[in-house]
Design a protein around this motif. Structure first.
Motif, PDB file in Angstrom:
ATOM      1  N   VAL A  67      -4.294  12.022   5.800  1.00 47.32           N
ATOM      2  CA  VAL A  67      -4.273  10.606   5.453  1.00 47.32           C
ATOM      3  C   VAL A  67      -4.410  10.498   3.943  1.00 47.32           C
ATOM      4  O   VAL A  67      -5.331  11.067   3.360  1.00 47.32           O
ATOM      5  CB  VAL A  67      -5.434   9.844   6.137  1.00 47.32           C
ATOM      6  N   VAL A  68      -3.478   9.782   3.298  1.00 48.09           N
ATOM      7  CA  VAL A  68      -3.542   9.543   1.854  1.00 48.09           C
ATOM      8  C   VAL A  68      -3.485   8.037   1.642  1.00 48.09           C
ATOM      9  O   VAL A  68      -2.575   7.369   2.141  1.00 48.09           O
ATOM     10  CB  VAL A  68      -2.376  10.232   1.109  1.00 48.09           C
ATOM     11  N   THR A  69      -4.459   7.509   0.898  1.00 52.88           N
ATOM     12  CA  THR A  69      -4.516   6.071   0.647  1.00 52.88           C
ATOM     13  C   THR A  69      -5.240   5.791  -0.662  1.00 52.88           C
ATOM     14  O   THR A  69      -5.693   6.717  -1.330  1.00 52.88           O
ATOM     15  CB  THR A  69      -5.179   5.330   1.832  1.00 52.88           C
ATOM     16  N   GLU A  70      -5.363   4.498  -0.996  1.00 50.59           N
ATOM     17  CA  GLU A  70      -5.901   4.121  -2.309  1.00 50.59           C
ATOM     18  C   GLU A  70      -7.422   4.070  -2.387  1.00 50.59           C
ATOM     19  O   GLU A  70      -7.994   4.428  -3.392  1.00 50.59           O
ATOM     20  CB  GLU A  70      -5.354   2.739  -2.738  1.00 50.59           C
ATOM     21  N   ASN A  71      -8.092   3.562  -1.340  1.00 48.24           N
ATOM     22  CA  ASN A  71      -9.540   3.413  -1.454  1.00 48.24           C
ATOM     23  C   ASN A  71     -10.228   3.687  -0.110  1.00 48.24           C
ATOM     24  O   ASN A  71      -9.576   3.878   0.914  1.00 48.24           O
ATOM     25  CB  ASN A  71      -9.911   2.008  -1.973  1.00 48.24           C
ATOM     26  N   ASP A  72     -11.564   3.694  -0.149  1.00 44.88           N
ATOM     27  CA  ASP A  72     -12.351   4.029   1.037  1.00 44.88           C
ATOM     28  C   ASP A  72     -12.184   3.013   2.161  1.00 44.88           C
ATOM     29  O   ASP A  72     -12.190   3.377   3.336  1.00 44.88           O
ATOM     30  CB  ASP A  72     -13.842   4.133   0.672  1.00 44.88           C
ATOM     31  N   MET A  73     -12.044   1.737   1.801  1.00 39.33           N
ATOM     32  CA  MET A  73     -11.900   0.703   2.827  1.00 39.33           C
ATOM     33  C   MET A  73     -10.631   0.938   3.649  1.00 39.33           C
ATOM     34  O   MET A  73     -10.661   0.885   4.882  1.00 39.33           O
ATOM     35  CB  MET A  73     -11.852  -0.681   2.179  1.00 39.33           C
ATOM     36  N   ARG A  74      -9.543   1.227   2.978  1.00 35.16           N
ATOM     37  CA  ARG A  74      -8.283   1.476   3.690  1.00 35.16           C
ATOM     38  C   ARG A  74      -8.354   2.786   4.474  1.00 35.16           C
ATOM     39  O   ARG A  74      -7.807   2.871   5.579  1.00 35.16           O
ATOM     40  CB  ARG A  74      -7.119   1.505   2.699  1.00 35.16           C
ATOM     41  N   LEU A  75      -9.026   3.781   3.916  1.00 28.53           N
ATOM     42  CA  LEU A  75      -9.176   5.051   4.608  1.00 28.53           C
ATOM     43  C   LEU A  75      -9.921   4.849   5.924  1.00 28.53           C
ATOM     44  O   LEU A  75      -9.513   5.351   6.971  1.00 28.53           O
ATOM     45  CB  LEU A  75      -9.913   6.058   3.717  1.00 28.53           C
ATOM     46  N   LYS A  76     -11.010   4.097   5.869  1.00 25.54           N
ATOM     47  CA  LYS A  76     -11.796   3.826   7.074  1.00 25.54           C
ATOM     48  C   LYS A  76     -10.975   3.029   8.087  1.00 25.54           C
ATOM     49  O   LYS A  76     -11.013   3.304   9.291  1.00 25.54           O
ATOM     50  CB  LYS A  76     -13.072   3.067   6.718  1.00 25.54           C
ATOM     51  N   SER A  96       0.845  -1.200   0.000  1.00 28.10           N
ATOM     52  CA  SER A  96       0.000   0.000   0.000  1.00 28.10           C
ATOM     53  C   SER A  96       0.879   1.248   0.000  1.00 28.10           C
ATOM     54  O   SER A  96       1.979   1.243   0.548  1.00 28.10           O
ATOM     55  CB  SER A  96      -0.899   0.000   1.234  1.00 28.10           C
ATOM     56  N   LYS A  97       0.386   2.301  -0.617  1.00 23.85           N
ATOM     57  CA  LYS A  97       1.106   3.578  -0.636  1.00 23.85           C
ATOM     58  C   LYS A  97       0.485   4.555   0.365  1.00 23.85           C
ATOM     59  O   LYS A  97       0.569   5.767   0.195  1.00 23.85           O
ATOM     60  CB  LYS A  97       1.062   4.163  -2.034  1.00 23.85           C
ATOM     61  N   SER A  98      -0.142   4.029   1.399  1.00 17.06           N
ATOM     62  CA  SER A  98      -0.839   4.848   2.391  1.00 17.06           C
ATOM     63  C   SER A  98       0.153   5.616   3.254  1.00 17.06           C
ATOM     64  O   SER A  98       1.193   5.090   3.646  1.00 17.06           O
ATOM     65  CB  SER A  98      -1.709   3.983   3.285  1.00 17.06           C
ATOM     66  N   THR A  99      -0.203   6.866   3.567  1.00 10.36           N
ATOM     67  CA  THR A  99       0.611   7.687   4.461  1.00 10.36           C
ATOM     68  C   THR A  99      -0.297   8.380   5.467  1.00 10.36           C
ATOM     69  O   THR A  99      -1.433   8.735   5.161  1.00 10.36           O
ATOM     70  CB  THR A  99       1.414   8.763   3.701  1.00 10.36           C
ATOM     71  N   VAL A 100       0.244   8.588   6.660  1.00 14.00           N
ATOM     72  CA  VAL A 100      -0.435   9.332   7.720  1.00 14.00           C
ATOM     73  C   VAL A 100       0.564  10.343   8.237  1.00 14.00           C
ATOM     74  O   VAL A 100       1.648   9.978   8.683  1.00 14.00           O
ATOM     75  CB  VAL A 100      -0.892   8.396   8.865  1.00 14.00           C
ATOM     76  N   ASP A 101       0.218  11.631   8.159  1.00 16.19           N
ATOM     77  CA  ASP A 101       1.119  12.693   8.599  1.00 16.19           C
ATOM     78  C   ASP A 101       0.410  13.595   9.590  1.00 16.19           C
ATOM     79  O   ASP A 101      -0.739  13.977   9.383  1.00 16.19           O
ATOM     80  CB  ASP A 101       1.594  13.534   7.412  1.00 16.19           C
ATOM     81  N   LEU A 102       1.129  13.967  10.653  1.00 12.82           N
ATOM     82  CA  LEU A 102       0.616  14.899  11.645  1.00 12.82           C
ATOM     83  C   LEU A 102       1.387  16.198  11.511  1.00 12.82           C
ATOM     84  O   LEU A 102       2.609  16.217  11.653  1.00 12.82           O
ATOM     85  CB  LEU A 102       0.778  14.332  13.059  1.00 12.82           C
ATOM     86  N   ASP A 152     -13.598  13.938   1.746  1.00  8.19           N
ATOM     87  CA  ASP A 152     -12.514  13.288   1.006  1.00  8.19           C
ATOM     88  C   ASP A 152     -12.156  14.111  -0.223  1.00  8.19           C
ATOM     89  O   ASP A 152     -13.030  14.642  -0.906  1.00  8.19           O
ATOM     90  CB  ASP A 152     -12.938  11.885   0.554  1.00  8.19           C
ATOM     91  N   HIS A 153     -10.866  14.205  -0.505  1.00 10.57           N
ATOM     92  CA  HIS A 153     -10.382  14.865  -1.723  1.00 10.57           C
ATOM     93  C   HIS A 153      -9.635  13.819  -2.533  1.00 10.57           C
ATOM     94  O   HIS A 153      -8.936  12.983  -1.979  1.00 10.57           O
ATOM     95  CB  HIS A 153      -9.434  16.015  -1.382  1.00 10.57           C
ATOM     96  N   TYR A 154      -9.774  13.881  -3.826  1.00 11.04           N
ATOM     97  CA  TYR A 154      -9.043  12.947  -4.672  1.00 11.04           C
ATOM     98  C   TYR A 154      -7.703  13.562  -5.029  1.00 11.04           C
ATOM     99  O   TYR A 154      -7.633  14.611  -5.650  1.00 11.04           O
ATOM    100  CB  TYR A 154      -9.855  12.594  -5.921  1.00 11.04           C
ATOM    101  N   ALA A 155      -6.652  12.911  -4.589  1.00  8.45           N
ATOM    102  CA  ALA A 155      -5.297  13.361  -4.880  1.00  8.45           C
ATOM    103  C   ALA A 155      -4.908  12.821  -6.256  1.00  8.45           C
ATOM    104  O   ALA A 155      -5.760  12.379  -7.021  1.00  8.45           O
ATOM    105  CB  ALA A 155      -4.347  12.858  -3.798  1.00  8.45           C
ATOM    106  N   SER A 156      -3.653  12.827  -6.579  1.00 13.32           N
ATOM    107  CA  SER A 156      -3.206  12.390  -7.904  1.00 13.32           C
ATOM    108  C   SER A 156      -3.538  10.925  -8.143  1.00 13.32           C
ATOM    109  O   SER A 156      -3.392  10.082  -7.263  1.00 13.32           O
ATOM    110  CB  SER A 156      -1.693  12.600  -8.032  1.00 13.32           C
ATOM    111  N   GLY A 157      -4.006  10.627  -9.342  1.00 10.38           N
ATOM    112  CA  GLY A 157      -4.316   9.242  -9.705  1.00 10.38           C
ATOM    113  C   GLY A 157      -5.524   8.723  -8.957  1.00 10.38           C
ATOM    114  O   GLY A 157      -6.551   9.379  -8.881  1.00 10.38           O
ATOM    115  N   ASN A 158      -5.394   7.540  -8.390  1.00  8.33           N
ATOM    116  CA  ASN A 158      -6.517   6.929  -7.701  1.00  8.33           C
ATOM    117  C   ASN A 158      -6.422   7.088  -6.184  1.00  8.33           C
ATOM    118  O   ASN A 158      -7.044   6.344  -5.443  1.00  8.33           O
ATOM    119  CB  ASN A 158      -6.607   5.442  -8.065  1.00  8.33           C
ATOM    120  N   MET A 159      -5.629   8.021  -5.713  1.00  6.03           N
ATOM    121  CA  MET A 159      -5.420   8.210  -4.275  1.00  6.03           C
ATOM    122  C   MET A 159      -6.516   9.102  -3.672  1.00  6.03           C
ATOM    123  O   MET A 159      -7.018  10.014  -4.336  1.00  6.03           O
ATOM    124  CB  MET A 159      -4.055   8.845  -4.012  1.00  6.03           C
ATOM    125  N   ILE A 160      -6.858   8.829  -2.423  1.00 14.63           N
ATOM    126  CA  ILE A 160      -7.838   9.622  -1.688  1.00 14.63           C
ATOM    127  C   ILE A 160      -7.105  10.300  -0.530  1.00 14.63           C
ATOM    128  O   ILE A 160      -6.341   9.672   0.182  1.00 14.63           O
ATOM    129  CB  ILE A 160      -8.966   8.732  -1.128  1.00 14.63           C
TER     130      ILE A 160
END
Length: 163
Positions: A50-59, A35-41, A84-92
């Motif tokens: 939070v940046v991730t690929e789909n809603d399931m991973r976001l939740k 996964s290309k998920s990131t969490v930054d504070l 939710d905002h759509y970042a580059s490509g298929n990222m949320i």
């Protein structure tokens, strides 16, 4: 004259620990493999990104953050999720704000609740906190227990109890 302050603050170091623990948990989970998920504070703006690929991973990430906050003793009501905002490509991308301080509307609700209770205290709004003054400490403790039973939409702390 005895007094205390009602504030809404969150410990930055404890929040940072909770976010770091959530990151470790997410990295070790099997469903987040590759996964290309990131969490930054961002400590300056008090925002979690939070940046991730789909809603399931976001939740799943948000659930992990909330569970880690609860384990660290932080109230998850201090989180304010945006849309939710759509970042580059298929990222949320989702930005979660951390509520600090009591806003004017909530402060007015707190003062109104204290005045309606009939306690012999004076409540006043000071910037992002509410100061409560009374002649007896027992009256102040009654106000604290009254505020604890009510839900104002954000966590409250009671500090600076003075004689």
């Amino acid at each position: 004259m005895p007094s205390f302050d009602i504030v809404s603050k969150i410990d930055a170091q404890t929040l940072d620990n909770a976010i770091n623990n959530a990151k470790k948990e997410i990295l070790n989970r099997y469903d987040f493999n590759d996964s290309k998920s990131t969490v930054d504070l961002d400590k300056k703006t008090n925002e979690i990104t939070v940046v991730t690929e789909n809603d399931m991973r976001l939740k799943a990430i948000i659930d992990s953050i909330i569970s880690r906050m609860v384990k660290q003793g932080l109230d998850p009501n201090s989180l304010e999720t945006g849309k939710d905002h759509y970042a580059s490509g298929n990222m949320i991308r989702k930005e979660i704000k951390i509520k600090e301080g009591i806003d004017k509307e909530t402060a007015k609700k707190i003062v109104k609740k204290i005045k309606d209770s009939g306690a012999k205290v004076q409540a006043s709004i000071m910037d992002d906190q509410v100061r409560v003054q009374g002649k007896k400490i027992d009256d102040l403790q009654a106000v604290i227990s009254l505020c604890r039973t009510e839900d104002f939409g954000q966590p409250l702390q009671y500090i600076n109890m003075r004689n």
